[in-house]
Enzyme design. Structure first.
Site, PDB file in Angstrom:
ATOM      1  N   TYR A   1      29.088  67.499  35.617  1.00 46.34           N
ATOM      2  CA  TYR A   1      30.534  67.235  35.679  1.00 46.34           C
ATOM      3  C   TYR A   1      30.875  66.299  36.849  1.00 46.34           C
ATOM      4  O   TYR A   1      31.647  65.349  36.699  1.00 46.34           O
ATOM      5  CB  TYR A   1      31.234  68.580  35.828  1.00 46.34           C
TER       6      TYR A   1
ATOM      7  N   LYS B   1      32.586  62.650  36.565  1.00 43.68           N
ATOM      8  CA  LYS B   1      33.886  62.403  37.205  1.00 43.68           C
ATOM      9  C   LYS B   1      33.818  61.248  38.200  1.00 43.68           C
ATOM     10  O   LYS B   1      34.820  60.564  38.414  1.00 43.68           O
ATOM     11  CB  LYS B   1      34.386  63.682  37.883  1.00 43.68           C
TER      12      LYS B   1
HETATM   13  P1  NAI Z   1      42.030  72.418  29.730  1.00 37.94           P
HETATM   14  O1  NAI Z   1      40.769  72.992  29.208  1.00 37.94           O
HETATM   15  O2  NAI Z   1      43.250  73.272  29.745  1.00 37.94           O
HETATM   16  O3  NAI Z   1      42.402  71.072  28.970  1.00 37.94           O
HETATM   17  C1  NAI Z   1      41.451  70.168  28.489  1.00 37.94           C
HETATM   18  C2  NAI Z   1      41.798  69.843  27.064  1.00 37.94           C
HETATM   19  O4  NAI Z   1      40.885  68.839  26.583  1.00 37.94           O
HETATM   20  C3  NAI Z   1      41.654  71.047  26.136  1.00 37.94           C
HETATM   21  O5  NAI Z   1      42.873  71.280  25.439  1.00 37.94           O
HETATM   22  C4  NAI Z   1      40.522  70.660  25.207  1.00 37.94           C
HETATM   23  O6  NAI Z   1      40.667  71.170  23.890  1.00 37.94           O
HETATM   24  C5  NAI Z   1      40.569  69.150  25.244  1.00 37.94           C
HETATM   25  N1  NAI Z   1      39.292  68.537  24.900  1.00 37.94           N
HETATM   26  C6  NAI Z   1      38.067  68.912  25.358  1.00 37.94           C
HETATM   27  N2  NAI Z   1      37.127  68.138  24.821  1.00 37.94           N
HETATM   28  C7  NAI Z   1      37.753  67.243  24.018  1.00 37.94           C
HETATM   29  C8  NAI Z   1      37.298  66.175  23.217  1.00 37.94           C
HETATM   30  N3  NAI Z   1      35.997  65.887  23.126  1.00 37.94           N
HETATM   31  N4  NAI Z   1      38.201  65.445  22.521  1.00 37.94           N
HETATM   32  C9  NAI Z   1      39.536  65.737  22.610  1.00 37.94           C
HETATM   33  N5  NAI Z   1      40.015  66.765  23.339  1.00 37.94           N
HETATM   34  C10 NAI Z   1      39.131  67.505  24.047  1.00 37.94           C
HETATM   35  O7  NAI Z   1      41.708  71.904  31.209  1.00 37.94           O
HETATM   36  P2  NAI Z   1      42.584  71.152  32.316  1.00 37.94           P
HETATM   37  O8  NAI Z   1      42.359  71.842  33.597  1.00 37.94           O
HETATM   38  O9  NAI Z   1      43.963  70.924  31.845  1.00 37.94           O
HETATM   39  O10 NAI Z   1      41.788  69.774  32.432  1.00 37.94           O
HETATM   40  C11 NAI Z   1      42.342  68.490  32.184  1.00 37.94           C
HETATM   41  C12 NAI Z   1      41.499  67.461  32.901  1.00 37.94           C
HETATM   42  O11 NAI Z   1      41.631  67.623  34.309  1.00 37.94           O
HETATM   43  C13 NAI Z   1      40.006  67.541  32.604  1.00 37.94           C
HETATM   44  O12 NAI Z   1      39.483  66.231  32.525  1.00 37.94           O
HETATM   45  C14 NAI Z   1      39.459  68.257  33.809  1.00 37.94           C
HETATM   46  O13 NAI Z   1      38.097  67.972  34.015  1.00 37.94           O
HETATM   47  C15 NAI Z   1      40.343  67.684  34.895  1.00 37.94           C
HETATM   48  N6  NAI Z   1      40.409  68.465  36.111  1.00 37.94           N
HETATM   49  C16 NAI Z   1      41.071  69.651  36.154  1.00 37.94           C
HETATM   50  C17 NAI Z   1      41.160  70.347  37.333  1.00 37.94           C
HETATM   51  C18 NAI Z   1      41.956  71.584  37.472  1.00 37.94           C
HETATM   52  O14 NAI Z   1      42.134  72.060  38.617  1.00 37.94           O
HETATM   53  N7  NAI Z   1      42.442  72.177  36.370  1.00 37.94           N
HETATM   54  C19 NAI Z   1      40.484  69.878  38.567  1.00 37.94           C
HETATM   55  C20 NAI Z   1      39.866  68.591  38.429  1.00 37.94           C
HETATM   56  C21 NAI Z   1      39.829  67.931  37.237  1.00 37.94           C
END
Ligand code: NAI
Length: 299
Positions: free
Chosen positions: A166, A170
């Site tokens: 990851y 990133k």
């Molecule tokens: P989340 O799991 O709630 O949202 C991610 C969404 O992406 C999910 O709804 C999932 O179904 C969708 N997804 C996953 N793979 C996919 C694909 N191949 N094609 C289309 N949709 C897909 O997680 P969150 O926390 O909202 O994450 C959003 C972004 O922020 C991610 O890139 C995560 O790595 C990044 N991030 C989040 C952090 C946090 O504190 N929540 C910290 C650092 C980065």
């Protein structure tokens, strides 16, 4: 202060079926954007798929009087990326804004990191960013306007145990933005990066519950919306956002030391002796400013 308004703009938010992406999509729509809500609808680890996540968000936006269409494609394929952008063009005629947000986690210590976990995570975060950005960028170039936000993580910027896959993906996104900001400049395509901190299914159980409960996704949204706006004239900026705190991260270069007159090749011992000065981050500059850093350099 000018109000940020997205009336007439078309936005794509990947992974917008939940977490951060859902909130970006809703707030963009509330401010007038027509939104493509993309989500594959799988698990936190990327297993399975479902249309319900994207559908629910589209319904919510419509219920608020906004305009949105769902898309259920996988960002990690060229075909999926093409379909996502085509969804925007078919429904709304263009693409002005792309938020590359979709993400999964497949954590394990490096001892147990295998090729599948590595490839799957790189595919969604890094290749997925390529697959959607390429067709969206072409559409933006043709209209001489675009705003792209990529999603990095403190895991890459600072490191995190159990996340070599990851963290690599990133930081790959950061390099991607560094290069694309240069190519996009003459077309008014700005490429910025968010490093969010938010309480979602990705962070649940990883941070203590009292902190998790204070990490509302809504605290990240303002930074991302600003970076999607016409008002944002910066490109290549990494913004950390969470719990009401906003700051910039950057890769900086220290002043360094010149150990050669241009003819003498320094020895490893020269490097050892000067290690403190070589590694010092006093007087940091961006890499491209290196030539102006030291008077010695210009000799
Ligand atoms: P989340 O799991 O709630 O949202 C991610 C969404 O992406 C999910 O709804 C999932 O179904 C969708 N997804 C996953 N793979 C996919 C694909 N191949 N094609 C289309 N949709 C897909 O997680 P969150 O926390 O909202 O994450 C959003 C972004 O922020 C991610 O890139 C995560 O790595 C990044 N991030 C989040 C952090 C946090 O504190 N929540 C910290 C650092 C980065």
């Amino acid at each position: 202060m000018s109000r940020i308004d997205f009336t007439g703009r078309v936005a794509i938010v990947t992974g917008a079926g939940g977490g951060l992406g859902k909130n970006y999509a809703i707030e963009l729509a509330k401010r007038g954007a027509k939104v493509v809500v993309n989500d594959l609808g799988g698990s936190k680890g990327g297993i399975g798929s479902s249309t319900s996540a994207a559908d629910h968000v589209v319904e919510e936006i419509k219920g608020l009087g906004g305009q949105a269409v769902p898309n259920y494609d996988n960002v990690a394929t060229v075909e999926g990326g093409g379909n996502i952008v085509r969804t925007a063009i078919d429904a709304f005629g263009k693409v002005d804004i792309l938020i590359n947000n979709a993400g999964i986690l497949l954590d394990s210590s490096f001892v147990k990191m295998d090729e599948k976990k590595w490839d799957t995570v790189i595919a969604v975060h890094l290749k997925g960013t390529f697959c959607v950005t390429k067709p969206a960028y072409l559409a933006m170039v043709s209209q001489n306007y675009g705003r792209i936000v990529m999603t990095t993580s403190a895991s890459g910027l600072a490191g995190n145990f159990g996340q070599t896959n990851y963290a690599s993906a990133k930081m790959g996104v950061v390099g991607f933005a560094n290069a694309l900001k240069l190519e996009g400049a003459k077309y008014d395509v700005k490429v910025n990066v968010i490093a969010p901190v938010a309480g979602t299914r990705l962070t649940e159980g990883v941070v203590p519950p009292d902190i998790f409960n204070r990490m509302g996704v809504e605290f990240v949204v303002p930074a991302v919306l600003y970076m999607c706006s016409e008002q944002c004239q910066d490109s290549g900026i990494i913004i950390n956002a969470g719990l009401g705190y906003f700051s910039r991260s950057a890769i900086m270069t220290g002043e360094g030391v010149i150990l050669s007159d241009g003819n003498k090749i320094p020895t490893p011992e020269d490097v050892m002796e000067n290690w403190g000065r070589i590694t010092s981050l006093e007087k940091p500059r961006f890499f491209y400013q290196l030539a102006e850093m030291s008077p010695e350099w210009r000799r």
